[in-house]
Design a protein around this motif. Structure first.
Motif, PDB file in Angstrom:
ATOM      1  N   TYR A  85       0.834  -1.205   0.000  1.00 10.00           N
ATOM      2  CA  TYR A  85       0.000   0.000   0.000  1.00 10.00           C
ATOM      3  C   TYR A  85       0.869   1.256   0.000  1.00 10.00           C
ATOM      4  N   CYS A 130       0.011   3.828   1.489  1.00  6.92           N
ATOM      5  CA  CYS A 130      -0.133   4.465   2.808  1.00  6.92           C
ATOM      6  C   CYS A 130       0.634   3.725   3.908  1.00  6.92           C
ATOM      7  N   ALA A 163      -2.768   2.544  -4.335  1.00  8.65           N
ATOM      8  CA  ALA A 163      -2.570   3.946  -3.947  1.00  8.65           C
ATOM      9  C   ALA A 163      -3.667   4.336  -2.960  1.00  8.65           C
ATOM     10  N   GLY A 164      -3.679   5.583  -2.561  1.00  5.67           N
ATOM     11  CA  GLY A 164      -4.762   6.056  -1.683  1.00  5.67           C
ATOM     12  C   GLY A 164      -4.348   6.079  -0.224  1.00  5.67           C
ATOM     13  N   PRO A 165      -5.109   6.830   0.590  1.00  9.17           N
ATOM     14  CA  PRO A 165      -4.715   7.059   1.993  1.00  9.17           C
ATOM     15  C   PRO A 165      -5.066   5.921   2.940  1.00  9.17           C
ATOM     16  N   ARG A 166      -5.892   4.963   2.474  1.00 10.54           N
ATOM     17  CA  ARG A 166      -6.313   3.863   3.357  1.00 10.54           C
ATOM     18  C   ARG A 166      -6.263   2.537   2.597  1.00 10.54           C
ATOM     19  N   GLY A 194     -11.329   0.985   0.533  1.00  8.26           N
ATOM     20  CA  GLY A 194     -12.089   2.168   0.121  1.00  8.26           C
ATOM     21  C   GLY A 194     -13.498   1.774  -0.237  1.00  8.26           C
ATOM     22  N   GLU A 244     -14.368  -0.844  -5.787  1.00  5.14           N
ATOM     23  CA  GLU A 244     -12.932  -0.785  -6.111  1.00  5.14           C
ATOM     24  C   GLU A 244     -12.193  -1.928  -5.423  1.00  5.14           C
ATOM     25  N   LYS A 296      -9.603  -4.819  -6.699  1.00  2.00           N
ATOM     26  CA  LYS A 296      -8.279  -4.760  -6.068  1.00  2.00           C
ATOM     27  C   LYS A 296      -7.886  -6.119  -5.485  1.00  2.00           C
TER      28      LYS A 296
END
Length: 482
Positions: free
Chosen positions: A45, A47, A95-98, A101, A105, A109
C-alpha cells in the motif's frame, strides 16, 4: 519441513485497521522454525509507513492476465523479525490514503491481489504445502487455485485454509462484474459455489473451495452455524462443519506486558500489582481531568464505537451508570451517535466520564493498565483481543457471553472462588447493568476477593504459543508426511 504461505490484506507493523493485522503479524513468528517455514504475502500500500517502504528490496516484476486486462505485478521482499514477507506492488490498485475504500474498487483490487499472490510463487522460488487465507479479501485464492492454476504442475496438490475473522464482511458484488474482473467461467457462479442470493460472494468462494476452514474461537465456530450469527452462510458452514474448527487468537505478550510497557506510568507484575497498579490510575485521572480518587471504581472501554460492540446497551443505561460511584474512560471512534453520546456525558459529568474520540496506541495501554474493569458487551465477537489485553494487565473484563469472550473470560463464582472476570448471557441492557453493579460490589466490599480474581486473570495464558500449536496440528492433518 512444512512450507506455509499466509496471504492477507493487512499485517502489523506494516498496515493495520483491525485485529486481523495483529493475527497475521504475530502468528507466523510463533511456529517452530525447525519444522515450519512460514512466509507472508501482503499488498504494498502507498499508505504504509515510510520506515518500512524504504526497507523493501526489489525481487522481480511481470505482467499477469486478470480477466481481459493485463496488469503489472511488482514483487518486493523484506525479512522482518525472522519472517520473509513479499509485497505485491501495483500503484493503480494500492494507492490512496487507506487500505480499503469503496467496495466496488476493493472487489477488483483483491481479485488482482489474490491472483498475483499465487502468480509470484515460482518467481520467488517458494512452493507452499499449505496456503492460509484470511477473510474475504483472499477468498478467491482457493478458487483460483482450483481453476486457473490447476493445470500447472507447480501448484498441484497445494492445500488451502480459509480463516474467518469476521463473517459480517464477505466481499459481495454483482455476478456480471465479478466474472468480468476475474475471468472465471460461468460454472463457478452457481448457488453451490460463488453465487449467493443473486450476487457473487468472495468469502463464500473461499469457504466452498478451501480444504479446511477456521475461525477465531470455538464458540464463534458453533455460533456461525446458526441463522442469528451465520450472516446467510450458516447453511454452507453446517455442510462443511467437519472441516470447520475454532482456534482462539492470542496477543503478543512482549508488546502487552505491564512489567515492561513503556507507555504506562508505573510498571507492575502479578506479585506487586496491589501496590503499583493504582499509580497508573492516579496518573490517568490527572491526565484526563477526572476526580482524583484512587479508590473510585474505574471502567475502561477501548473499541470501535459500533452496534456490534454493544454500544446501544451502554447508551440505554448511561444515565443510570453515571449515578453510580464510578468513573468511565472511553477511547475510540465510530458511529457519530455514539461519539456524540460519550461527548455529551463527558460534558454532563466532567469528573466522572472521559470521552477520547480518537485512537491512540499509548492511551489504549494506559487504559488497560489503569482501570479496574474493562467493559465489552458485544452483540457478537468472533474472538476479541481487548479482553485478552485487559486480563494481561489485571483489569477485569465485564463481557457478554458470545464468541471469543465466552471462551476466554471465566465468570467469577463467589461460591467456589473461581473466575477471571464477569459476564452476562442475554443481550440486554439491564442484565449488563446488573453485572457492572455486581462487579462494583465485589470491588468495594470484598477487596481481597477482587485481588484474587486479578491474580487468576494475570496468570491466564493467552500468548500466541498455545494457538500456534493448534494451527500446527491442523497443518499436519492437512499435509501429513512433509
Amino acid at each position: 519441513m512444512k512450507k506455509v504461505l499466509f496471504i492477507a490484506s493487512e499485517c502489523v507493523p506494516f498496515i493495520k485497521t483491525g485485529g486481523l493485522a495483529d493475527v497475521v503479524g504475530s502468528l507466523p513468528k510463533c511456529f517452530d522454525k525447525k519444522y515450519f517455514d512460514v512466509r507472508v504475502v501482503l499488498p504494498k500500500y502507498m499508505c504504509m509507513k515510510e520506515e518500512y517502504k524504504s526497507r523493501l528490496e526489489y525481487i522481480t516484476h511481470f505482467y499477469m492476465d486478470l480477466g481481459w486486462r493485463s496488469q503489472y505485478v511488482g514483487v518486493l521482499g523484506m525479512n522482518y523479525e525472522g519472517i520473509q514477507y513479499y509485497f505485491i506492488d501495483n500503484e493503480f490498485y494500492f494507492a490512496g490514503p487507506r487500505p480499503y475504500g469503496n467496495i466496488y474498487e476493493d472487489i477488483e483490487k483483491f481479485a488482482f491481489f489474490s491472483k498475483a499472490a499465487l502468480s509470484i510463487l515460482p518467481d520467488v522460488d517458494f512452493r507452499p504445502d499449505i496456503i492460509h487465507c484470511h477473510d474475504w479479501q483472499t477468498g478467491l485464492v482457493p478458487v483460483f487455485l482450483k481453476d486457473q492454476f490447476s493445470d500447472n504442475e507447480f501448484y498441484r496438490g497445494i492445500k488451502s485454509v480459509m480463516t474467518i475473522h469476521n463473517l459480517k464482511f464477505q466481499g459481495v458484488w454483482d455476478v456480471k462484474t465479478v466474472r468480468n474482473i476475474t475471468g472465471l467461467p460461468a460454472y463457478y457462479f452457481t448457488p453451490d459455489k460463488l453465487e449467493a442470493y443473486g450476487d457473487a460472494n468472495y468469502l463464500k468462494g473461499g469457504l466452498v473451495y478451501a480444504d479446511a476452514i477456521t475461525t477465531v474461537s470455538a464458540t464463534y465456530a458453533e455460533e456461525i452455524k446458526t441463522p442469528f450469527y451465520g450472516e446467510h452462510l450458516d447453511g454452507l458452514l453446517n455442510a462443511r462443519s467437519n472441516d470447520l474448527r475454532g482456534i482462539v487468537n492470542g496477543i503478543d505478550y512482549d508488546e502487552y506486558n505491564p512489567e515492561t510497557d513503556a507507555f504506562i506510568t508505573k510498571n507492575y507484575n502479578i506479585k506487586n500489582f496491589r501496590k503499583e497498579k493504582v499509580k497508573n490510575k492516579q496518573a490517568l485521572q490527572e491526565e484526563l481531568g477526572l476526580e482524583k480518587d484512587d479508590k473510585k471504581f474505574m471502567i475502561g472501554v477501548v473499541s470501535r464505537l459500533t452496534d456490534q460492540k454493544g454500544f446501544d446497551l451502554i447508551a440505554y443505561m448511561m444515565d443510570e451508570l453515571c449515578q453510580q460511584d464510578v468513573q468511565l474512560v472511553v477511547l475510540g471512534t465510530g458511529e457519530e451517535r455514539y461519539e456524540n453520546m460519550f461527548r455529551h456525558f463527558a460534558w454532563k459529568y466532567p469528573g466522572k466520564v472521559s470521552a477520547n474520540i480518537f485512537y491512540s496506541e499509548a492511551m489504549s495501554h494506559k487504559i488497560y493498565a489503569s482501570c479496574d474493569a474493562f467493559l465489552m458487551p458485544s452483540l457478537f465477537e468472533p474472538c476479541g483481543l481487548s479482553q485478552l489485553m485487559s486480563l494481561r494487565y489485571g483489569t477485569l473484563p465485564i463481557v457478554r457471553e458470545t464468541g471469543g469472550l465466552k471462551d476466554t473470560v471465566i465468570p467469577y463464582n463467589e461460591y467456589d472462588g473461581t473466575g477471571t472476570g464477569f459476564s452476562f448471557t442475554n443481550y440486554n441492557a439491564h442484565e449488563m447493568f446488573y453485572t457492572i453493579k455486581y462487579a462494583m460490589s465485589v470491588y468495594y466490599d470484598k477487596r481481597r476477593e477482587w485481588n484474587k480474581i486479578i491474580d487468576r486473570a494475570m496468570a491466564a495464558d493467552f500468548s500466541w504459543k498455545a494457538s500456534a500449536a493448534k494451527y500446527e496440528e491442523m497443518y499436519n492433518w492437512l499435509a501429513p508426511g512433509k
